[in-house]
Design an enzyme around this catalytic site. Structure first.
Site, mmCIF file in Angstrom:
data_model
loop_
_atom_site.group_PDB
_atom_site.id
_atom_site.type_symbol
_atom_site.label_atom_id
_atom_site.label_comp_id
_atom_site.label_asym_id
_atom_site.label_seq_id
_atom_site.Cartn_x
_atom_site.Cartn_y
_atom_site.Cartn_z
ATOM 1 N N VAL A 14 0.834 10.027 -5.762
ATOM 2 C CA VAL A 14 1.049 11.410 -5.323
ATOM 3 C C VAL A 14 2.372 11.899 -5.908
ATOM 4 C CG1 VAL A 14 1.249 12.929 -3.321
ATOM 5 C CG2 VAL A 14 -0.204 10.885 -3.192
ATOM 6 N N ASP A 32 -4.444 -14.188 -3.269
ATOM 7 C CA ASP A 32 -5.208 -15.061 -4.168
ATOM 8 C C ASP A 32 -6.331 -14.250 -4.813
ATOM 9 O OD1 ASP A 32 -7.102 -14.667 -2.152
ATOM 10 O OD2 ASP A 32 -6.601 -16.553 -1.150
ATOM 11 N N ASP A 53 -10.228 -9.010 2.844
ATOM 12 C CA ASP A 53 -10.688 -10.295 2.290
ATOM 13 C C ASP A 53 -11.001 -11.194 3.471
ATOM 14 O OD1 ASP A 53 -10.892 -12.909 1.413
ATOM 15 O OD2 ASP A 53 -8.923 -12.963 0.439
ATOM 16 N N HIS A 104 0.364 4.413 -2.550
ATOM 17 C CA HIS A 104 0.178 5.792 -2.092
ATOM 18 C C HIS A 104 1.334 6.686 -2.520
ATOM 19 C CE1 HIS A 104 -3.140 5.214 1.191
ATOM 20 N NE2 HIS A 104 -3.384 4.548 0.081
ATOM 21 N N HIS A 130 -6.494 -5.759 -2.385
ATOM 22 C CA HIS A 130 -7.333 -5.906 -1.199
ATOM 23 C C HIS A 130 -7.656 -7.376 -0.903
ATOM 24 C CE1 HIS A 130 -8.810 -1.419 -1.337
ATOM 25 N NE2 HIS A 130 -7.507 -1.535 -1.166
ATOM 26 N N ASN A 182 -3.638 8.587 4.878
ATOM 27 C CA ASN A 182 -2.471 7.975 5.526
ATOM 28 C C ASN A 182 -2.494 8.017 7.048
ATOM 29 O OD1 ASN A 182 -1.280 7.378 3.033
ATOM 30 N ND2 ASN A 182 -0.317 9.409 2.908
ATOM 31 N N ARG A 188 0.821 -1.216 0.000
ATOM 32 C CA ARG A 188 0.000 0.000 0.000
ATOM 33 C C ARG A 188 0.857 1.269 0.000
ATOM 34 N NH1 ARG A 188 -3.640 2.623 4.395
ATOM 35 N NH2 ARG A 188 -5.242 3.677 3.140
ATOM 36 N N PRO A 242 -7.549 8.089 -4.041
ATOM 37 C CA PRO A 242 -9.015 8.020 -4.025
ATOM 38 C C PRO A 242 -9.529 7.536 -2.665
ATOM 39 C CG PRO A 242 -8.087 6.260 -5.398
ATOM 40 C CD PRO A 242 -6.942 7.131 -4.970
#
Ligand code: HEM
Ligand SMILES: *[C@@H]1O[C@H](CO)[C@@H](O)[C@H](O)[C@H]1NC(C)=O
Length: 324
Positions: free
Chosen positions: A74, A252, A244, A70, A197, A98, A66, A167
């Protein structure tokens, strides 16, 4: 008789040569072998630091991935997210997406120290995020890909750039598609990258409204998640739930299977399968782990290409948290 050098065909050849040079150099900015001479042990050094962090806490793989997202969204992939605030700028760490959420900065410090030991002053922090993301995905069972390198580190950044660039989970499908398109990423790239995710956690504050106000969500998921995410804003805001629900530390395609069953945790997740243009992509990834993982790997390379600093722009930071 006119000389060749002033003839139209000569000018055409010169123009063509410049075009070829220009296009050639702009696509050859990053390369997979960028540090092969200057830091031959780079990949093994990063991998072992990432492996040791994930052995301590499996979620760290998600957190590192992540950070790269991020960073890239930016001002491009320039290590800007890693900068602490200074007297001359307020950085990205306290921006809404953040604050109390982005994590793994201490692990990046460990990776950087190990790499500085092996090859001092050579490898950018932006490139370390790109490699650590790939390693995290591989360690958690996802696809491998060759990471393009040669990014340099930003000397400044701003909190507002992060607030505007990333977003929010309240985004609808059109918002998501247009933000990704504006960075050169297609709808398919957006859906594939959202498959991230399949690992990691979200805070109650990121999905509360979905649990209490939305109808396109599986009733048993609502019941389970309400148990640790009270309706009232301010209570339990930082309580965590897996993005998940089945396998939050395995890379997966369960994320897509969940979406088909209205089990997306975030509003923005379920937007990818809600009767719109992304439904068919979600369905195909839910049916084929291999089409997901190959599209994901290709999209990660594309995301890593967003506006890198190269040549004499930026710098190679010694400490990822501050400019030299
Ligand atoms: C499509 C738009 C996206 C939105 C709206 C979004 C939003 C979010 C939100 C709200 C969280 C939970 C944060 C929290 O509650 O603390 C999250 C977590 C996460 N996101 Fe995204 N995300 C998006 C795309 C991506 C992409 C493209 C990637 C990676 C390439 C990614 C990787 C992750 C990971 C791995 C986590 C879990 C982090 C952890 O457990 O520390 N996301 N995302
Ligand atoms: C649900 O929607 C209502 C009306 O827009 C709003 O007042 C309320 O705060 C929302 N509840 C949650 C938990 O988001």
């Amino acid at each position: 008789m006119a000389s060749f050098s002033s003839s139209p065909s000569f000018m055409a050849i010169v123009t063509l040569a410049f075009l070829v040079l220009f296009i050639g150099s702009s696509s050859a900015q990053l390369s997979t072998n960028f540090y092969s001479n200057s830091c031959p042990n780079l990949f093994t050094t990063v991998k072992s630091a990432v492996q040791s962090a994930i052995s301590k806490e499996a979620r760290m793989g998600a957190s590192l991935l992540r950070l790269f997202f991020h960073d890239c969204f930016v001002n491009g992939c320039d290590g800007s997210i890693l900068l602490d605030d200074t007297s001359s700028f307020t950085g990205e760490k306290t921006a809404v997406p953040n604050l109390n959420s982005a994590r793994g900065f201490d692990v990046v410090d460990n990776i950087k120290s190990a790499v500085e030991k092996a090859c001092p002053g050579v490898v950018s922090c932006a490139d370390l995020l790109a490699i650590a993301s790939r390693d995290s995905v591989v360690i958690l069972g996802g696809p491998n890909w060759n990471v393009k390198l040669g990014r340099r580190d930003a000397k400044t950044t701003s909190k507002s750039a992060a607030n505007n660039g990333i977003p929010p989970p309240t985004s609808n499908l059109n918002n998501l598609i247009s933000r990704f398109n504006s960075l050169g990423l297609s709808s398919k790239d957006m859906v594939a990258l959202s498959g991230s995710h399949t690992i990691g956690q979200a805070r109650c504050t990121s999905f509360r409204a979905r649990l209490y106000n939305e109808t396109n969500i599986d009733a048993s998921l609502v019941q389970t998640r309400r148990g640790n995410c009270p309706r009232t804003a301010g209570s339990g805001d930082n309580n965590l739930a897996p993005l998940d629900l089945q396998s939050p530390t395995a890379f997966d395609n369960n994320y897509y299977k969940n979406l088909v069953n209205r089990r997306g945790l975030l509003h923005s997740d379920q937007q990818l399968f809600n009767g719109g243009s992304a439904d068919s992509i979600v369905r195909s990834y839910s049916n084929s782990q291999s089409s997901f993982t190959s599209d994901f790997a290709a999209a990660m390379v594309k995301m890593g290409d967003i506006s890198p600093l190269t040549g004499s722009n930026g710098e190679i930071r010694k400490n990822c948290r501050k400019t030299n």
